[in-house]
Design a protein around this motif. Structure first.
Motif, PDB file in Angstrom:
ATOM      1  N   GLY A 259       0.815  -1.211   0.000  1.00 44.53           N
ATOM      2  CA  GLY A 259       0.000   0.000   0.000  1.00 44.53           C
ATOM      3  C   GLY A 259       0.846   1.258   0.000  1.00 44.53           C
ATOM      4  O   GLY A 259       0.498   2.256  -0.644  1.00 44.53           O
ATOM      5  N   VAL A 260       1.963   1.221   0.717  1.00 40.97           N
ATOM      6  CA  VAL A 260       2.867   2.378   0.761  1.00 40.97           C
ATOM      7  C   VAL A 260       3.467   2.632  -0.614  1.00 40.97           C
ATOM      8  O   VAL A 260       3.516   3.777  -1.089  1.00 40.97           O
ATOM      9  CB  VAL A 260       3.987   2.148   1.802  1.00 40.97           C
ATOM     10  CG1 VAL A 260       4.967   3.315   1.794  1.00 40.97           C
ATOM     11  CG2 VAL A 260       3.402   1.963   3.196  1.00 40.97           C
ATOM     12  N   VAL A 261       3.906   1.577  -1.280  1.00 37.61           N
ATOM     13  CA  VAL A 261       4.517   1.726  -2.605  1.00 37.61           C
ATOM     14  C   VAL A 261       3.495   2.256  -3.613  1.00 37.61           C
ATOM     15  O   VAL A 261       3.799   3.143  -4.419  1.00 37.61           O
ATOM     16  CB  VAL A 261       5.102   0.380  -3.085  1.00 37.61           C
ATOM     17  CG1 VAL A 261       5.614   0.498  -4.521  1.00 37.61           C
ATOM     18  CG2 VAL A 261       6.223  -0.069  -2.163  1.00 37.61           C
ATOM     19  N   ILE A 262       2.270   1.737  -3.555  1.00 41.29           N
ATOM     20  CA  ILE A 262       1.220   2.210  -4.461  1.00 41.29           C
ATOM     21  C   ILE A 262       0.963   3.699  -4.241  1.00 41.29           C
ATOM     22  O   ILE A 262       0.871   4.484  -5.197  1.00 41.29           O
ATOM     23  CB  ILE A 262      -0.070   1.405  -4.254  1.00 41.29           C
ATOM     24  CG1 ILE A 262       0.108  -0.025  -4.768  1.00 41.29           C
ATOM     25  CG2 ILE A 262      -1.250   2.072  -4.982  1.00 41.29           C
ATOM     26  CD1 ILE A 262      -1.053  -0.938  -4.448  1.00 41.29           C
ATOM     27  N   ALA A 263       0.858   4.113  -2.970  1.00 40.49           N
ATOM     28  CA  ALA A 263       0.611   5.524  -2.670  1.00 40.49           C
ATOM     29  C   ALA A 263       1.759   6.405  -3.150  1.00 40.49           C
ATOM     30  O   ALA A 263       1.537   7.496  -3.683  1.00 40.49           O
ATOM     31  CB  ALA A 263       0.395   5.703  -1.165  1.00 40.49           C
ATOM     32  N   LEU A 264       2.994   5.947  -2.971  1.00 39.52           N
ATOM     33  CA  LEU A 264       4.147   6.720  -3.431  1.00 39.52           C
ATOM     34  C   LEU A 264       4.115   6.919  -4.939  1.00 39.52           C
ATOM     35  O   LEU A 264       4.377   8.016  -5.449  1.00 39.52           O
ATOM     36  CB  LEU A 264       5.444   6.025  -3.017  1.00 39.52           C
ATOM     37  CG  LEU A 264       5.829   6.115  -1.537  1.00 39.52           C
ATOM     38  CD1 LEU A 264       6.984   5.167  -1.233  1.00 39.52           C
ATOM     39  CD2 LEU A 264       6.212   7.543  -1.169  1.00 39.52           C
ATOM     40  N   LEU A 265       3.778   5.861  -5.677  1.00 40.52           N
ATOM     41  CA  LEU A 265       3.720   5.960  -7.135  1.00 40.52           C
ATOM     42  C   LEU A 265       2.605   6.904  -7.589  1.00 40.52           C
ATOM     43  O   LEU A 265       2.818   7.775  -8.437  1.00 40.52           O
ATOM     44  CB  LEU A 265       3.504   4.572  -7.746  1.00 40.52           C
ATOM     45  CG  LEU A 265       4.685   3.602  -7.716  1.00 40.52           C
ATOM     46  CD1 LEU A 265       4.254   2.216  -8.198  1.00 40.52           C
ATOM     47  CD2 LEU A 265       5.824   4.121  -8.589  1.00 40.52           C
TER      48      LEU A 265
END
Length: 366
Positions: A259-265
């Motif tokens: 979820g963190v990686v998706i939000a960063l992208l």
């Protein structure tokens, strides 16, 4: 807005979204080998940069704070579609994906984008100045929605675990829609002046760059290309999400890191646009982007997943853990102290970035 003599079709800002969308169609729902994942990542980055350009074209035409709202809402709508799609494909293992992604968006926007914008603006102009009335109203709405949607489920007793009962979920979704609607009305109609960039003396800043605004045709073209770029960003991010999930699992990291990686992208276009506004001494525009994105993320995601839960199987986990609630409370307290003085130094920017770093560290090592 800088102009170019090249025909529109030959500009990279036109070619990048089109090429990224074509790649998205070619790779949709296919297993991607390593070299193709690298190619997708390159086109994803190009689409992000193109999205920032077209968002600025639209913003130059419609003015602030409408330009910030266009980018924030466009990104979030597509982000919501990505979350619901991943939840539908993931089953029980994605039960906390909406919570993880929305909370990551709140921490990235309220600490990362906000802190970085303040730091850049204050380093270049000694202090970063903004309008406390508009910024404070947005921040208060974020604190309320985040608490109602992601803190209360941890303490309710109607269902076991950090879940809402159906009636509670309907209330949280309705509250999100109503408060977000009130924020948009305040931002664009009744108190628009509270969200315009200001000078150190408190006067509204003239943000015109003295270039002719784009024509209606150019603006419409940029709107289409902006949508195309954002769809490509989120779609390509979904395409490489299995690789991200496999990498997270292979590294022994918690599933919430996805979820963190998706939000960063997904938040990369807003981050770049906010920093560029801070460089122009338009920190209020940066804060509009940051806080508007956080509000859109909560205000649109919670109702969407509430509706999707009707047909999605498995639990919908929305409640935060103790460590995340501490970080949320600290973010609200620090953010309030940052907003009240109407100006901030590099110290305040550094404090917010430290909170983001703490969140990322705890995501990797809970």
């Amino acid at each position: 807005m800088a102009s170019t003599n090249r025909p529109l079709l030959l500009q990279w800002t036109t070619a990048a979204p089109v090429a990224a969308f074509a790649l998205l169609l070619a790779t949709w729902k296919r297993d991607l080998p390593g070299p193709l994942v690298a190619l997708v990542a390159v086109f994803l980055a190009a689409a992000v940069l193109a999205a920032v350009h077209h968002a600025e074209v639209v913003a130059h035409r419609v003015g602030e704070p409408y330009g910030s709202l266009v980018l924030a809402v466009a990104v979030t709508i597509i982000e919501v579609a990505l979350i619901v799609t991943l939840m539908a494909d993931g089953g029980d293992k994605s039960a906390g994906l909406a919570r993880d992604t929305v909370f990551a968006a709140v921490m990235i926007t309220c600490n990362g984008i906000l802190g970085l914008s303040i730091l850049v603006g204050a380093l270049k102009y000694r202090v970063a100045v903004f309008n406390a009335e508009g910024t404070g109203a947005a921040f208060a709405t974020i604190a309320t929605l985040a608490t109602l949607s992601m803190v209360l489920p941890t303490f309710t007793t109607s269902k076991p675990g950090p879940e809402f009962s159906p009636a509670q979920l309907v209330f949280a979704a309705a509250a999100s829609i109503v408060l977000y609607g009130l924020f948009v009305a305040t931002l664009t109609v009744r108190h628009r002046e509270d969200f315009l960039p200001v000078t150190a003396a408190g006067d509204v800043l003239d943000t015109a760059d003295h270039a002719d605004p784009p024509s209606n045709r150019e603006t419409a073209t940029s709107l289409v290309l902006l949508a195309l770029a954002l769809i490509s960003v989120v779609g390509l991010a979904k395409g490489i999400s299995p690789t991200i999930e496999d990498g997270v699992a292979a590294a022994g990291l918690p599933a919430s890191v996805v979820g963190v990686v998706i939000a960063l992208l997904v938040l990369l276009p807003e981050t770049i646009a906010a920093v560029r506004a801070a460089v122009r001494n338009e920190v209020q525009t940066s804060l509009n982007l940051a806080l508007g994105s956080a509000l859109a993320s909560i205000g649109l995601t919670i109702p969407a997943v509430a509706l999707a839960s009707v047909w999605l199987e498995g639990p919908l986990l929305l409640g935060l853990g103790a460590n995340h609630m501490v970080l949320l409370a600290l973010t609200v307290a620090v953010g309030t102290l940052t907003v009240i003085p109407k100006r901030a130094t590099p110290l305040q920017g550094g404090v917010h970035l430290a909170l983001l770093a703490a969140y990322l560290e705890l995501a990797l090592v809970p």
